[in-house]
Scaffold this active site. Structure first.
Site, PDB file in Angstrom:
ATOM      1  N   ARG A 158       0.813  -1.217   0.000  1.00 29.34           N
ATOM      2  CA  ARG A 158       0.000   0.000   0.000  1.00 29.34           C
ATOM      3  C   ARG A 158       0.852   1.276   0.000  1.00 29.34           C
ATOM      4  NH1 ARG A 158      -3.979  -0.427   4.821  1.00 29.34           N
ATOM      5  NH2 ARG A 158      -2.134  -1.419   5.717  1.00 29.34           N
ATOM      6  N   ASN A 173      -6.649  -2.544   1.964  1.00 26.48           N
ATOM      7  CA  ASN A 173      -6.640  -3.997   2.044  1.00 26.48           C
ATOM      8  C   ASN A 173      -8.067  -4.489   2.247  1.00 26.48           C
ATOM      9  OD1 ASN A 173      -3.893  -4.342   1.795  1.00 26.48           O
ATOM     10  ND2 ASN A 173      -3.503  -4.322   4.008  1.00 26.48           N
TER      11      ASN A 173
END
EC number: 6.2.-.-
Length: 791
Positions: free
Chosen positions: A20, A38
């Site tokens: 990320r 996520n």
């Protein structure tokens, strides 16, 4: 520059490895707005910007990922921008029911490939090498959860070394369910046509390669079924395969040993290269480039056989995607035909004993292995159109990944169409679409359909509340639906096409849907196929359609474009057509044939009416002399597309008449085409003007209906020129066109649309099994009206 939104789902080892933050850094560097988070399925990303920058983002996402990240699957769609401000890392999603997402089969990863060709590695030359990052998934799963005991690998007990890898969290084979090696895993055997073992293990592969070199046909048991393999350079071998497989001239797929070998004969863009190298590893349709002969001569390479794809400027190519294919292609060093191991209209063989029987008289040798295949998986087919991936056949590498919706859905089973069949099942907010099943024309195909339908329900332990099927009462899939215990929702074919495209583009009603294909059962009992559907919140209105004409001979006309031409001409001239016996227009019929056609049309015997654009393609292809009989579905339309002369901007005339609904009258166009045929205008010019006219029809009808959002769907929009020209004209006229990306525009997408129709019906509390209007059809040999999407 217009702003678009890329919706991306990344699955694999992408959580807890800095993925990320990497996405955040890349997006901000490229000045893209959006978010990353996520989820239970993987990493979800939305980014907004101009397409060139989004393309950079997508390509760099895979090339520059963190060192410990592994991408198993990356699916993206381009959607309308929603106006994100800046870029952020959002909190992970925890709410909602977690649905087990089974990964598709994944192409061999670079690490496993290095081991296979490393003489010092214990898996050297082992054709079933895999790890958590690659290898079989959906083709071996027998039940959930995804543990080895629930796969077809359960009969292979891991040796001590494999078990140590499997149990080690630091190993890339940690919990790799198909993990195996030469000591404990599946092995190869080469069989003759009687099933006698000729060789084992690597010797079997070497002897198989030698047979291919000498022009023999090899049946190879791969990941999701059998391939029939021959030397793609050997004209005699390819022609023999055509004869034995009963496949007259439909293009064959090719497998090349390397990307460099592909580049010798085809243009390969960055996006096409990404597809070829991706974990999905589909067949990619590529344009052949000029200078092929020179390039091959310069490298002493022989050209592929002309019968691979006759008169076709494109080739369907793929790279090896299993260690077995890599080993065979490395040994051969030249491209091979790698076509489905079946006879025409039958599903692909998955069992070696079954293959001996069904491929008897087709294959000369059988290269088999003892790892059972749980379900058949054909190769997927994808093409880059308008800078986007367009999936034309969704199977290996893509199925059964779901289409994810925002809302929770009732449990719905959709049984799809008659041709290019797939089935779909809604679970929570996900719609799982099966692998490609094919045409339900044979008992073998229907058996495969029944197994896949039961398989999806068993895997997800779902008992459907609703079963959605086509409106046509005689489709085998519709009859199957009638035997289920769920509430039946009958869905008009073209309505399903439009809803499927709306679902994957996240569109809300109202939408104008242009659903153009070969045939589909209409709500009035005639054959539809040139439709303009105005889709509302819970229903649709047939806002317009192409002028209908009769199809003399019904189903026979689908295989004989010349009959569509007679139907069009009869609609214009009536019985005078036969009185004149025009030597130009009726040159493709004998006097006795014309007599029969005349009586059938006059008395309306087995001459169903159709509004089909696909059949209009057939008629024009016949009139200009390109094709009178078709060897496979959509062949005449393909001929017309391939004949287009570039640079032609003119179009023919047409009229739009109003009689309750809008009717596109093609008569002015046909009359102008006849004049040009008589004065021997170049076919390429006529083909271009015909396509341009259809794009003008789309623009004009969009103005008449006056709806901003226009959906392009149906088999006709597999035609690259037609899609691109139509999108261009709609944009020039101020409309916002949408088309398919992850779900096929042909009947492979119908099941998704049927689910969406059932959702709408259930929400509106209007689920009523209404009696169908009996179709205006007779003498269909299969007892069902095929939906042969054009192009």
């Amino acid at each position: 520059m217009s702003c678009e939104r890329a919706k991306i789902m990344v699955r694999g080892a992408v959580q807890g490895v800095g993925f990320r933050p990497f996405v955040y850094k890349l997006a901000t560097e490229l000045r893209l707005n959006g978010w990353v988070l996520n989820s239970s399925q993987g990493v979800q990303i939305e980014v907004e910007g101009g397409w060139p920058t989004l393309q950079q983002f997508l390509l760099r996402l895979e090339k520059e990922k963190p060192p410990h990240a592994t991408i198993h699957s990356l699916e993206y769609s381009l959607l309308d921008a929603v106006g994100h401000d800046g870029f952020e890392i959002r909190h992970s999603t925890e709410g909602g029911a977690k649905v087990a997402v089974i990964l598709p089969d994944l192409a061999t990863c670079p690490d496993c490939l290095r081991e296979v060709f490393d003489p010092h590695n214990r898996r050297h030359l082992y054709p079933f090498t895999n790890c958590t990052n690659c290898g079989p998934r959906f083709s071996i799963i027998e039940g959930l959860p995804y543990d080895r005991s629930n796969t077809s690998m359960k009969e292979f007990t891991m040796c001590a070394e494999c078990k140590a890898e499997y149990d080690n969290p630091g190993d890339r084979r940690f919990h790799a369910q198909p993990n195996a090696c030469p000591k404990c895993g599946p092995h190869l055997e080469l069989w003759d046509v009687a099933g006698r073992v000729l060789a084992r293990n690597h010797d079997a592969l070497l002897q198989a390669a030698s047979a291919v070199r000498h022009g023999e046909i090899l049946a190879l048991k791969g990941l999701g079924g059998f391939h029939l393999i021959v030397d793609a350079r050997a004209e005699d071998a390819v022609l023999l395969l055509r004869k034995r497989k009963r496949r007259e001239d439909k293009p064959f797929a090719l497998m090349y040993p390397s990307l460099e070998a592909i580049r010798l004969g085809c243009e390969v863009s960055e996006l096409e290269e990404r597809l070829l190298r991706s974990s999905e590893s589909p067949i990619v349709l590529l344009e052949r480039h000029s200078g092929v002969a020179e390039a091959q001569a310069a490298t002493n390479k022989e050209s592929i056989a002309s019968s691979i794809a006759p008169h076709n400027p494109t080739l369907g190519v793929m790279l090896p995607y299993t260690p077995l294919h890599h080993l065979l292609l490395r040994e051969l060093g030249f491209p091979v035909v790698a076509t489905s191991g079946n006879l025409t209209n039958e599903p692909i063989c998955i069992d070696e004993r079954e293959a001996l029987e069904r491929l008897h008289g087709v294959a000369d040798l059988f290269l088999v292995h003892n790892r059972p295949i749980a379900r058949h998986m054909d190769d997927s087919v994808v093409r880059i159109m308008l800078g986007r991936e367009l999936v034309l056949r969704r199977s290996r590498g893509y199925a059964p990944l779901p289409v994810h919706l925002k809302e929770q859905l009732p449990n719905i089973l959709a049984v799809g169409a008659h041709l290019k069949n797939t089935v779909a099942l809604s679970v929570g907010s996900d719609i799982f679409i099966s692998q490609h099943i094919g045409d339900l024309e044979t008992k073998e195909a229907y058996s495969a359909f029944s197994k896949v339908t039961a398989d999806l329900q068993r895997l997800y332990e779902i008992t459907p509340e609703f079963t959605a099927c086509d409106l046509h009462p005689d489709f085998l899939s519709s009859k199957f639906a009638q035997r289920t215990n769920a509430v039946i929702v009958r869905v008009q074919h073209h309505y399903a096409h439009v809803l499927a495209c709306m679902a994957e583009n996240e569109l809300e009603a109202p939408v104008l849907g242009l659903a153009w294909d070969g045939t589909g059962y209409g709500a009035d009992g005639t054959i539809w196929g040139g439709e303009f559907l105005l889709v509302g919140e819970d229903s649709f209105e047939r806002a317009g359609h192409f002028r209908p004409f009769r199809l003399p001979g019904g189903e026979v006309a689908i295989k004989q474009p010349r009959r569509s031409a007679v139907g069009v001409l009869y609609e214009i001239f009536g019985d005078k057509l036969f009185e004149r016996a025009d030597p130009v227009l009726l040159a493709n019929f004998s006097n006795s044939e014309l007599s029969v056609l005349r009586q059938a049309l006059k008395k309306q015997i087995n001459t169903p009416r159709t509004s089909s654009v696909g059949r209009l393609f057939d008629a024009v292809a016949s009139l200009v002399g390109l094709r009178q009989r078709a060897g496979f579905e959509g062949q005449a339309a393909m001929d017309l597309e391939f004949a287009i002369r570039k640079g032609i901007e003119d179009a023919y005339s047409f009229e739009v008449k109003t009689n309750g609904t809008l009717v596109v009258d093609w008569q002015p166009m046909i009359l102008e085409i006849i004049k040009e045929v008589r004065r021997e205008e170049a076919v390429g010019v006529i083909a271009a003007k015909f396509h341009n006219t259809l794009a003008e029809v789309a623009a004009e009808m969009s103005h008449r209906v006056d709806n901003l959002h226009v959906v392009l769907t149906g088999g006709c929009f597999q035609n690259k020129y037609l899609l691109e020209r139509t999108v261009q004209r709609l944009r020039e006229e101020g409309f916002r066109p949408y088309w398919h990306q992850r779900v096929p525009p042909n009947d492979g997408g119908i099941a998704l649309g049927q689910v969406m129709a059932a959702v709408r019906a259930s929400v509106a509390a209007k689920v009523v099994a209404e009696p169908c209007v009996q179709p205006e059809l007779i003498h269909w040999n299969s007892g069902a009206l095929p939906d042969s999407s054009s192009s």
